[in-house]
Scaffold this active site. Structure first.
Site, PDB file in Angstrom:
ATOM      1  N   THR A 135      44.571  41.164  42.144  1.00 65.82           N
ATOM      2  CA  THR A 135      44.945  40.230  42.365  1.00 65.82           C
ATOM      3  C   THR A 135      43.549  38.825  41.318  1.00 65.82           C
ATOM      4  O   THR A 135      44.602  38.378  41.241  1.00 65.82           O
ATOM      5  CB  THR A 135      45.370  39.384  43.779  1.00 65.82           C
ATOM      6  OG1 THR A 135      46.513  38.742  43.329  1.00 65.82           O
ATOM      7  CG2 THR A 135      44.502  39.294  44.292  1.00 65.82           C
ATOM      8  N   GLU A 161      39.405  36.074  50.166  1.00 64.11           N
ATOM      9  CA  GLU A 161      38.709  35.652  49.123  1.00 64.11           C
ATOM     10  C   GLU A 161      37.843  36.453  48.714  1.00 64.11           C
ATOM     11  O   GLU A 161      37.248  36.658  47.216  1.00 64.11           O
ATOM     12  CB  GLU A 161      38.279  33.825  49.732  1.00 64.11           C
ATOM     13  CG  GLU A 161      40.057  32.954  49.216  1.00 64.11           C
ATOM     14  CD  GLU A 161      40.805  32.869  48.522  1.00 64.11           C
ATOM     15  OE1 GLU A 161      40.165  33.315  47.067  1.00 64.11           O
ATOM     16  OE2 GLU A 161      41.909  31.953  48.427  1.00 64.11           O
ATOM     17  N   ASP A 180      52.707  35.656  47.886  1.00 62.53           N
ATOM     18  CA  ASP A 180      52.491  36.708  47.051  1.00 62.53           C
ATOM     19  C   ASP A 180      52.087  38.124  47.290  1.00 62.53           C
ATOM     20  O   ASP A 180      52.575  38.784  46.620  1.00 62.53           O
ATOM     21  CB  ASP A 180      52.072  35.378  46.340  1.00 62.53           C
ATOM     22  CG  ASP A 180      50.358  35.170  46.249  1.00 62.53           C
ATOM     23  OD1 ASP A 180      50.115  35.245  47.806  1.00 62.53           O
ATOM     24  OD2 ASP A 180      49.805  34.034  45.968  1.00 62.53           O
ATOM     25  N   ARG A 236      37.347  38.223  45.414  1.00 60.69           N
ATOM     26  CA  ARG A 236      36.772  38.007  43.753  1.00 60.69           C
ATOM     27  C   ARG A 236      35.503  38.945  44.066  1.00 60.69           C
ATOM     28  O   ARG A 236      34.936  38.840  42.899  1.00 60.69           O
ATOM     29  CB  ARG A 236      35.809  36.831  44.310  1.00 60.69           C
ATOM     30  CG  ARG A 236      37.592  35.685  44.213  1.00 60.69           C
ATOM     31  CD  ARG A 236      36.421  33.761  44.520  1.00 60.69           C
ATOM     32  NE  ARG A 236      38.342  33.512  44.934  1.00 60.69           N
ATOM     33  CZ  ARG A 236      38.585  31.848  44.376  1.00 60.69           C
ATOM     34  NH1 ARG A 236      38.069  31.427  43.443  1.00 60.69           N
ATOM     35  NH2 ARG A 236      39.553  31.117  44.877  1.00 60.69           N
ATOM     36  N   GLU A 257      48.731  32.330  37.069  1.00 57.12           N
ATOM     37  CA  GLU A 257      49.848  33.732  36.737  1.00 57.12           C
ATOM     38  C   GLU A 257      51.197  33.723  35.975  1.00 57.12           C
ATOM     39  O   GLU A 257      51.326  34.316  35.719  1.00 57.12           O
ATOM     40  CB  GLU A 257      50.755  33.288  38.049  1.00 57.12           C
ATOM     41  CG  GLU A 257      49.220  33.248  39.406  1.00 57.12           C
ATOM     42  CD  GLU A 257      48.521  32.133  39.621  1.00 57.12           C
ATOM     43  OE1 GLU A 257      48.298  31.209  39.588  1.00 57.12           O
ATOM     44  OE2 GLU A 257      47.806  32.536  40.943  1.00 57.12           O
TER      45      GLU A 257
HETATM   46  C1  DMJ Z   1      43.564  33.929  42.654  1.00 53.77           C
HETATM   47  O1  DMJ Z   1      42.563  33.963  43.487  1.00 53.77           O
HETATM   48  C2  DMJ Z   1      44.608  34.720  42.760  1.00 53.77           C
HETATM   49  O2  DMJ Z   1      45.085  35.191  41.565  1.00 53.77           O
HETATM   50  C3  DMJ Z   1      45.551  34.552  44.011  1.00 53.77           C
HETATM   51  O3  DMJ Z   1      45.935  35.864  44.476  1.00 53.77           O
HETATM   52  C4  DMJ Z   1      46.439  33.752  43.906  1.00 53.77           C
HETATM   53  N1  DMJ Z   1      45.640  32.270  43.652  1.00 53.77           N
HETATM   54  C5  DMJ Z   1      44.335  32.340  42.250  1.00 53.77           C
HETATM   55  C6  DMJ Z   1      44.430  32.111  41.596  1.00 53.77           C
HETATM   56  O4  DMJ Z   1      45.738  31.172  41.286  1.00 53.77           O
END
Ligand code: DMJ
Length: 577
Positions: A535, A186, A318, A190, A451
Site C-alpha cells: 500500500t 506505518e 482503505d 514504509r 492515490e
Molecule cells: C500511504 O502511506 C499509504 O498509501 C496508505 O495506505 C495510505 N496513506 C498514505 C498516502 O496517502
C-alpha cells in the site's frame, strides 16, 4: 581341606598377572605388555582423532552448504534484478516509439532527483524533510523513513549511485533500537515494505536482515487474546497498546494491512512466524464477516469483534480491503488463499451499495456509512479504489469484470476532478457531495498524496488508454507548479489559495513519483504478473508456488481472460480532454 587349599592357590595364580612383582621377574613379558599398551593407546587415539576430524569435516561441509545456499538465493535474486534491468533495456526500445512518454518519464525522474537531493542535503538519515525550514524531522522515530521509502524508487528509476549511498546508510547507520512508540502499520508499510522491495530488486541481503530486525520488534503487537494486533509498540521495549484516541480499539486498516509484508518476509526467511500472525487476523475477521463485507473502522482486540463505528474506503478502512485482494494475488490465486478473494468479493458487493452519483454532472462517488445512515463524503485516500477495482476485476467472469472495470473508470474520473476542480488543480483531502452542486472541498489541504495517480497507473496498464497518462501528467504539472520549491516539495495548506506547508511526506518519493514514473513506462516494467505493490507502492516479487495456478484464475478456480492491454491513441477514450 586339601581341595580348599588347591582352589585358593589356583585363584591366586590367576591374579598373579596383575601383580607388578610378576613382571619384574619376567622382563620379556613386561616388554610385551608395554608394547601392547602403546599399540592399543595409539589405535584408540587414532580413532578419537579420526572421529574429531570427521566431525570437523562435516561441520565444514555443512558451513559450505549453507554458504552455497546463500549464494544460490543471492543468485536467484540477482537474476530477478537482472530481469528488472533487462526490462529497462526493452523499455528504452519502447521509449523510442513514444517520445512523449520518454520525455514525461524523464521529467518525473528529475523531480525525484530534486526531492532526493534536497532530502540528502538537509535531512539525510532523518525521517522526513521540512523543505521550508531546510531541516529534518523524525516523525517515525528516527528510522530514516524517507530514505527507506525511496530505495526502490531510486532503483526503478535507475538512480544507482543514489541507491548505493542509501544502501550504505542502511547497512551502517539504520538502527531500530529506539525507545519510541511506533505505529505498527506505518512502520510495516514504509520500513518493512521498503526494505523487502529493495531486497527483491537488488538481491542484497542487508535489506532482508534489516527487515527481519524491525519485524521482530513489531511482532509482539499481535499477542492479543483475539490475534487482532495492537497498533502501537515501543521499538526498544515492546509493550504494545493502542492509540488513546480510539478508546482502546484497534483500527481496521492498521490491523489488516501487514499481510503482504509479513507473508513476504516468511517466504524470504523460511520462518513461518510472521505469516502466521497476519494470516490469523484474517481468519479471526472471517469468523464474523458480514454478508456485505463491510467492516467498521474500530475492532476490539480482546474479543476480535467490530465496534459500532464508521464504514469507509477512506481513512482507517482503505488498505484493509486492498490487502484482501493483493494477498490473493501474492498467493498466486491458489486454493490456499481463496478465502481472501472471497472476502474481497463480498466487500465489493458492499462497496456497490455505497456508490452514488452527483447532480448535475453525474460524477460517481463512494459514500461513508454509519449504522443505517450514509454520509455523502469521500476522502482522496479512497481514490486508490479505481486501481484496486481494475486490478481485481479480472478475477471475475466477463460480465462482472466489465461492470467493475466500468465503475473503476467512473471513480477515476471523479478523483481526477477532485484535482481539476480547484484553482491549484491539486485535490483537497476530502470532498462533500450535495444535490445540484456536484462536489465541494471539505478539508482543503493537499499533502502530496498518491492515490489518484496510483489508480491512473493501474487503469493505463489495464486499458491501454493514454488518456489516463494525460490526466497523470496534468496532476504532475500541478505539483511542479504549486509544490516545488528550491529545497524540495511541500504540500499545500489550502488547495484554493495555494498556501504552502512545510513537509515533504516520505510517500511522495515512495508512491506519488514512482506511480507517475510507471504511468509513463510500459506495463511490462515491474509487471503485475510478477510483482504486487504494497500500500506504500513498494513492489514485492510474487513467489511462484508449486500449487500455483497457471495464469489468471477466478475465485471459482476457472480460468479467466488476461487483462486486455490495448495500446490506443493519445486522445482516444471517453474522457479525452
Ligand atoms: C500511504 O502511506 C499509504 O498509501 C496508505 O495506505 C495510505 N496513506 C498514505 C498516502 O496517502
Amino acid at each position: 581341606m586339601a581341595r580348599v587349599r588347591a582352589s585358593s592357590s589356583s585363584s591366586s595364580s590367576r591374579w598373579r598377572y596383575l601383580r607388578p612383582s610378576y613382571y619384574l621377574k619376567r622382563p620379556k613379558r613386561l616388554a610385551l605388555v608395554f608394547i601392547s599398551f602403546v599399540l592399543l593407546s595409539l589405535a584408540f587415539w587414532d580413532r578419537v582423532s579420526l572421529i574429531r576430524d570427521h566431525e570437523a569435516e562435516v561441520a565444514k561441509l555443512s558451513d559450505e552448504l549453507n554458504q552455497l545456499k546463500d549464494k544460490l538465493r543471492n543468485l536467484e535474486q540477482l537474476e530477478i534484478a537482472d530481469e528488472v534491468r533487462s526490462v529497462s533495456v526493452e523499455k528504452s526500445d519502447i521509449d523510442a516509439i513514444d517520445p512523449i512518454d520518454k520525455e514525461r518519464r524523464e521529467k518525473v525522474k528529475e523531480a525525484m532527483l530534486h526531492a532526493w537531493n534536497s532530502y540528502e542535503k538537509y535531512a539525510w538519515g532523518q525521517d522526513e524533510l521540512q523543505p521550508q525550514s531546510k531541516s529534518g524531522i523524525n516523525s517515525f522515530g528516527g528510522l530514516g523513513a524517507t530514505l527507506v521509502d525511496s530505495l526502490d524508487t531510486l532503483y526503478i528509476m535507475g538512480l544507482h549511485d543514489q541507491f548505493q549511498k542509501a544502501k550504505e546508510w542502511v547497512a551502517n547507520s539504520l538502527d531500530f533500537n529506539k525507545d519510541y512508540e511506533a505505529s505498527v502499520f506505518e512502520t510495516t508499510i514504509r520500513v518493512v515494505g521498503g526494505l523487502l522491495s529493495a531486497y527483491d530488486l537488488s538481491g542484497d541481503r542487508v535489506f532482508l536482515e534489516k527487515a527481519k530486525d524491525i519485524a521482530d520488534r513489531l511482532l509482539p503487537a499481535w499477542n492479543t487474546p483475539s490475534g487482532i494486533p495492537f497498533n502501537r509498540i515501543n521499538l526498544a521495549h515492546g509493550n504494545p497498546h493502542n492509540f488513546g484516541w480510539t478508546g482502546g480499539s484497534s483500527i481496521l486498516a492498521d490491523s489488516g494491512t501487514e499481510q503482504l509484508e509479513f507473508i513476504a518476509l516468511s517466504q524470504r526467511t523460511g520462518d513461518p512466524k510472521y505469516q502466521q500472525k497476519v494470516e490469523n487476523v484474517i481468519t479471526q475477521l472471517q469468523k464474523t464477516y458480514p454478508d456485505d463485507g463491510l467492516l467498521p473502522i474500530y475492532i476490539n482486540p480482546h474479543s476480535g469483534t467490530p465496534s459500532h463505528s464508521t464504514i469507509t474506503f477512506g481513512a482507517m478502512g482503505d488498505s484493509f480491503y486492498e490487502y484482501l485482494l493483493k494477498a490473493w494475488i501474492q498467493g498466486n490465486k491458489s486454493e490456499s488463499v481463496k478465502h481472501y478473494r472471497e472476502m474481497w468479493e463480498k466487500s465489493m458487493e458492499g462497496l456497490l451499495s455505497l456508490v452514488r452519483k452527483t447532480t448535475p454532472s453525474s460524477f460517481t462517488y463512494l459514500c461513508e456509512k454509519n449504522g443505517a445512515s450514509l454520509a455523502h463524503k469521500m476522502d482522496e485516500l479512497a481514490c486508490f479504489v479505481p486501481g484496486m477495482l481494475a486490478l481485481g476485476s479480472f478475477g471475475y467472469g466477463p460480465e462482472k469484470a466489465e461492470k467493475f472495470l466500468e465503475l473503476s473508470k467512473e471513480l477515476a474520473w471523479t478523483c481526477y476532478n477532485f484535482y481539476q476542480s480547484t484553482p491549484t488543480k491539486l485535490a483537497g483531502e476530502n470532498y462533500f457531495f450535495s444535490d445540484g452542486q456536484d462536489m465541494n472541498v471539505g478539508t482543503s489541504w493537499n499533502i502530496l498524496r498518491p492515490e489518484t495517480v496510483e489508480s491512473l497507473m493501474y487503469l493505463w496498464r489495464f486499458t491501454g488508454n493514454k488518456t489516463y497518462q494525460d490526466w497523470g501528467w496534468n496532476i504532475f504539472q500541478a505539483f511542479e507548479k504549486n509544490s516545488r520549491i528550491d529545497s524540495g516539495y511541500v504540500g499545500l495548506r489550502d488547495v484554493n489559495t495555494g498556501v504552502k506547508d512545510d513537509m515533504m511526506q516520505s510517500f511522495f518519493l515512495a508512491e506519488t513519483l514512482k506511480y507517475l514514473y510507471l504511468l509513463f513506462s510500459p506495463p511490462s516494467y515491474i509487471s503485475f504478473d510478477e510483482w504486487v505493490f504494497n500500500t506504500e507502492a513498494h513492489p514485492l516479487r510474487i513467489v511462484p508456488q508449486n500449487n500455483q495456478t497457471d495464469g489468471m484464475k477466478g475465485s471459482d478456480g476457472k480460468a479467466v481472460p488476461r487483462p486486455p492491454v490495448r495500446f490506443s491513441g493519445r486522445k482516444e477514450g471517453r474522457w479525452a480532454q
